[in-house]
Design an enzyme around this catalytic site. Structure first.
Site, PDB file in Angstrom:
ATOM      1  N   GLU A   1     -67.027  52.180  54.393  1.00  0.00           N
ATOM      2  CA  GLU A   1     -67.830  52.787  53.390  1.00  0.00           C
ATOM      3  C   GLU A   1     -68.698  54.117  53.965  1.00  0.00           C
ATOM      4  O   GLU A   1     -69.006  54.912  53.299  1.00  0.00           O
ATOM      5  CB  GLU A   1     -69.028  51.816  53.085  1.00  0.00           C
TER       6      GLU A   1
ATOM      7  N   ASP B   1     -60.651  55.105  54.927  1.00  0.00           N
ATOM      8  CA  ASP B   1     -59.644  54.445  55.875  1.00  0.00           C
ATOM      9  C   ASP B   1     -59.539  55.232  57.108  1.00  0.00           C
ATOM     10  O   ASP B   1     -59.720  54.602  58.434  1.00  0.00           O
ATOM     11  CB  ASP B   1     -58.713  53.933  55.467  1.00  0.00           C
TER      12      ASP B   1
END
EC number: 3.4.24.84
Length: 463
Positions: free
Chosen positions: A307, A391
């Site tokens: 996040e 990611d």
């Protein structure tokens, strides 16, 4: 003078174009689903990355469920295409409008009130139209393969009736508002719609934590403890303030989730309690199926690292700008098509009769389909690109293993069929599949090892 003054367009050509759009759209969806069906048929072995969390029996059950869903989806699109073409050819919308006008013939002839009755009749028609497929999916398919609780057919019919009645609480005022605004705003109403929507979404960013979040549960800052320590470590690496990390004690949410949104003083990372191991509670307070679900503290930190990638790369700003531009283009095209009188004649209305609410339906459902399909594909591609970028950022922070473990555990908690056709996924998925994300982390590992080895080779050797 409007754009179409002086233009001579054959309504039949427009009708043929609408029919082509409907057939091409549903045919493409059938082709994509058929590709997914073939992938499901050929995927008889559990993927190596997931063999330690899913047994062959559960995988087989999920595979059969996915096969039946794909077959149902194909039939659903085929039937939808046939019915939609029939609606266009046989003048369903003029018929329903005439029926609504006859219903109020002794009371009023104003378009605003006829539109409400038209929407009411249309709601009944939609429920009757989709009820058989919905009943089969909920009462038979999910009960047999999805592991859901029993959902009786009579209950499904009752829900449909309630949906028709209760939906009018929203649809009737919305219909009145749309018709009134278009009549008052005039030719350029669609630009006013875009401006109002743009302002509303900006305001929503400020009031979301105070208006919408309470519907999900109670949101509080993350308190000090073992989880706080793990999350603080990754937030300090990214220089994200811990005061902007929150946790939600959910009421009805079952899926494990965390998200980032906002900007400046409003930015925040929100962690659902369903993401925590045993919801961060003593197991004695949980139901049997909830025990063991959720992530360890280090795995939660891996999700937070992901996040933080969304925050670091400004995905919130980019997504906001993209959505506003998309809606602007949609409204401009909508306004251009909405004012075309031949479009109404093409679906069966007499010359000069252009009901506002029917125009909304025809343009949004048929005429705008090519643009909406392409725009949806591009936005889904961009969202998946954002996920890969986040990611990658988590990997750069050294949280690759934790993120991988978190992805696998979330999958194990909410088991579903993991194998998808690439083309099908590109047109339907907002996120990369779990297998794509795991393999992307492996690719990043290989790239990092290669760069490290090359750097070691380039270092001078002292003798």
């Amino acid at each position: 003078m409007t754009f179409y003054d002086g233009l001579s367009i054959d309504p039949k050509l427009i009708l043929y174009a609408l029919i082509f759009i409907v057939v091409a759209d549903h045919l493409w969806e059938i082709i994509l689903t058929k590709r997914q069906l073939i992938v499901c048929q050929n995927s008889i072995v559990v993927p190596e990355e997931l063999r330690h969390v899913i047994s062959p029996e559960i995988f087989h059950r999920a595979r059969i469920y996915e096969l039946h869903k794909a077959e149902l989806f194909i039939w659903k699109h085929f039937i939808e295409a046939v019915i939609s073409v029939a609606e266009l050819v046989f003048g369903f919308y003029p018929f329903l409008w005439h029926l609504a006008a006859l219903t109020l013939a002794k009371l009023t002839s104003k378009e605003m009130w006829i539109s409400i009755v038209f929407v009411f009749y249309l709601t009944i028609y939609i429920c009757v139209r989709y009820l058989p497929v919905l009943a089969y999916e909920k009462c038979i398919l999910e009960l047999r393969y999805g592991g859901q609780q029993h959902f009786q057919l009579c209950l499904c019919c009752l829900v449909a009736v309630l949906a028709v009645v209760l939906s009018q609480i929203l649809l009737a005022p919305a219909t009145l508002l749309i018709v009134y605004c278009v009549q008052k705003a005039g030719y350029w109403f669609f630009l006013w719609f875009w401006l109002i929507w743009a302002l509303f979404t900006l305001i929503l960013v400020f009031f979301l934590p105070y208006c919408c979040i309470p519907c999900l549960g109670v949101q509080t800052p993350l308190r000090e403890g073992a989880l706080y320590t793990e999350v603080k470590r990754v937030c300090d690496m990214a220089r994200f303030p811990m005061s902007r990390v929150f946790i939600i004690r959910t009421k009805t949410v079952q899926y494990s989730n965390a998200y980032f949104y906002g900007s400046c003083c409003l930015k925040r990372i929100v962690i659902f309690d369903t993401l925590l191991l045993n919801k961060g509670m003593d197991p004695s307070y949980l139901r049997p199926h909830e025990i063991g679900r959720g992530l360890t503290n280090s795995q939660v930190a891996g999700v937070v690292a992901h996040e933080l990638g969304h925050w670091k790369y400004g995905h919130f700003y980019k997504a906001t700008i993209i959505m506003k531009l998309h809606f602007l283009f949609t409204m401009v095209l909508f306004g251009l098509l909405f004012h075309c009188p031949q479009l109404y004649q093409a679906v069966g209305f007499i010359s000069g009769l252009c009901p506002i609410i029917v125009g909304f339906l025809i343009v949004l459902r048929f005429a705008l389909t090519p643009y909406l399909v392409i725009a949806n594909f591009l936005m889904l591609w961009n969202l998946r690109r954002f996920e890969f970028a986040a990611d990658k950022y988590a990997h750069s922070l050294g949280y690759s293993m934790q993120l991988r473990a978190a992805l696998v555990k979330i999958y194990a908690d909410h088991m579903s069929f993991p194998v998808f056709d690439r083309c099908y996924a590109r047109w339907h998925h907002t996120h990369p599949t779990i297998l794509q994300r795991l393999r992307y982390q492996e690719k990043l590992d290989v790239r990092a090892n290669f760069n490290e080895n090359r750097a070691n080779l380039n270092q001078p050797t002292n003798y």
